[in-house]
Design an enzyme around this catalytic site. Structure first.
Site, PDB file in Angstrom:
ATOM      1  N   SER A 188       0.830  -1.201   0.000  1.00 46.74           N
ATOM      2  CA  SER A 188       0.000   0.000   0.000  1.00 46.74           C
ATOM      3  C   SER A 188       0.868   1.255   0.000  1.00 46.74           C
ATOM      4  O   SER A 188       0.582   2.228  -0.713  1.00 46.74           O
ATOM      5  CB  SER A 188      -0.943  -0.002   1.206  1.00 46.74           C
ATOM      6  OG  SER A 188      -1.820  -1.108   1.162  1.00 46.74           O
ATOM      7  N   ASP A 189       1.924   1.248   0.780  1.00 48.91           N
ATOM      8  CA  ASP A 189       2.882   2.361   0.761  1.00 48.91           C
ATOM      9  C   ASP A 189       3.554   2.472  -0.603  1.00 48.91           C
ATOM     10  O   ASP A 189       3.692   3.572  -1.156  1.00 48.91           O
ATOM     11  CB  ASP A 189       3.964   2.148   1.822  1.00 48.91           C
ATOM     12  CG  ASP A 189       3.535   2.624   3.203  1.00 48.91           C
ATOM     13  OD1 ASP A 189       2.632   3.467   3.290  1.00 48.91           O
ATOM     14  OD2 ASP A 189       4.106   2.152   4.197  1.00 48.91           O
TER      15      ASP A 189
END
Length: 411
Positions: A173-174
């Site tokens: 997600s990052d």
């Protein structure tokens, strides 16, 4: 991107990943950290870089901070905020990942920076964006993987040993958000080239992770199907998963009917190839369990090396499930040269996976190893802002800035 200056106020991963990409593409990136130790990821180890220093950096920090200069400024102080604002006046891009409203307390929010530098592209990366009921919440990769639905489709199916939702083994997600942020910044640069104006970019981890749900998201939005966990099996394509061999496990990734027929031939499964239940992917999906059981029995009698060689000869996509030490030895990885070696100015060697795209005319750069904490503070403040050595020393004495410990000791 030579000639473009990026002021990087971000830390941990999503923001630094975006700014590292811009640095790989030739931009000048100035990373601003806290004077009391800097980016948290410098301490996220072991493993640490063994360079003989007491403050050696963690591998986590090193993965996302090459091609940057490192300075340390306490912008919670008026003097520090003024320094950052002066740097923003000279920058083309500013990237930050503080909670909504944090930088406004120091006069470093977009409205203030846009007023002094209308050409500035200001990218804010947060967990949930600048609007909505969750805007003020902190966002972390694990949390976003859970809330986005990613973990609901990751892991073994219900009823299997070890079932239950799982996060992906890397902070995707990052990383996805960092990639989207860098892409948006490049688009904003092109817009500025046409209009002369910068803009604000609102980039959220949750939004980015939802966008990359891709086929699983479409299965729900268009087909009304709530995806389930299937382990290594594909939700839309069969056979497309891991299969046992006589000495291990391999991946078989059949993408069309011709490849399926080729797989049946090399496994001596002519009856399966002719079975009307398996003649198209849609039919194979309906009869997944029976088909995969037959295939597993056939693959289990072959060695991994022999089966993979036969698959390559017959044009059936597949490969081994490598550990990272095996990846590093892989001849394709070596041929592509994606593992780079950089050297810090003290001679310390750092290896990293580099920028993953090759250009015919303007290759990415991997010239500058991830910087030590505050190693460039004095240089940036004197060279870019015109401060004298006495002024820099005075700011250091007040704790507004930090300079590299070794450099201070040498003085």
């Amino acid at each position: 991107m030579a000639g473009i200056t990026v002021l990087d106020l971000s830390r941990v991963l999503a923001g630094p990943w975006a700014t590292q990409m811009l640095g790989d593409l030739g931009a000048t990136v100035i990373k601003v950290e806290r004077p009391d130790g800097g980016d948290d990821t410098r301490l996220w180890g072991p493993p640490f870089l063994q360079d003989g220093r007491d403050d050696s950096d963690a591998a986590y920090y090193l993965c996302a901070n090459r091609n940057k200069s490192a300075i340390a400024i306490d912008f919670s102080t008026p003097e520090g905020a003024a320094l950052v604002a002066d740097l923003a006046k000279r920058a083309d891009i500013l990237v930050e990942n503080f909670k909504c409203g944090t930088l406004a307390k120091y006069g470093l929010h977009y409205a203030a920076m846009q007023a002094v530098n209308p050409r500035l592209i200001y990218c804010s990366i947060t967990g949930f964006g600048q609007t909505g009921p969750y805007a003020r919440r902190g966002g972390y990769d694990f949390l976003i993987q859970a809330m986005s639905g990613l973990m609901s489709v990751t892991g073994r199916a219900d009823g299997e040993t070890g079932d239950g939702p799982l996060k992906v083994g890397i902070p995707v997600s990052d990383l996805f958000t960092g990639i989207y942020a860098a892409n948006a910044i490049l688009a904003a640069l092109h817009h500025r080239h046409s209009t002369g104006l910068g803009q604000f970019i609102d980039c959220a981890l949750l939004d980015s992770q939802l966008a990359v749900l891709a086929n699983q998201g479409a299965n729900f939005l268009l087909g009304g199907q709530v995806p389930i966990r299937r382990g290594n099996a594909h939700p839309n394509v069969v056979p497309y998963r891991d299969f046992p061999t006589g000495d291990g496990t391999i991946v078989i990734a059949v993408g069309n009917d011709a490849q399926f027929l080729a797989l049946c031939r090399l496994l001596d499964l002519s009856d399966i190839a002719a079975d009307p239940r398996f003649t198209s992917n849609a039919k194979r999906l309906l009869h997944r369990d029976e088909l995969e059981l037959r295939l597993r029995r056939a693959t289990a009698s072959r060695s991994s090396a022999d089966l993979l060689a036969a698959m390559e000869a017959h044009g059936v996509p597949g490969g081994p499930i490598n550990t990272l030490n095996e990846v590093a030895r892989d001849p394709q990885v070596k041929a592509r040269g994606i593992i780079k070696e950089m050297t810090r100015d003290d001679g310390t060697k750092i290896r990293a996976f580099g920028y993953p795209v090759q250009f015919s005319r303007s290759q990415p750069v991997h010239d500058k190893a991830p910087p030590r904490f505050a190693q460039d503070t004095a240089d940036v403040l004197t060279r870019l802002l015109g401060l004298s050595k006495d002024e820099v020393d005075a700011l250091g004495a007040k704790g507004v800035i930090a300079m590299e410990r070794d450099a201070r000791n040498k003085e």
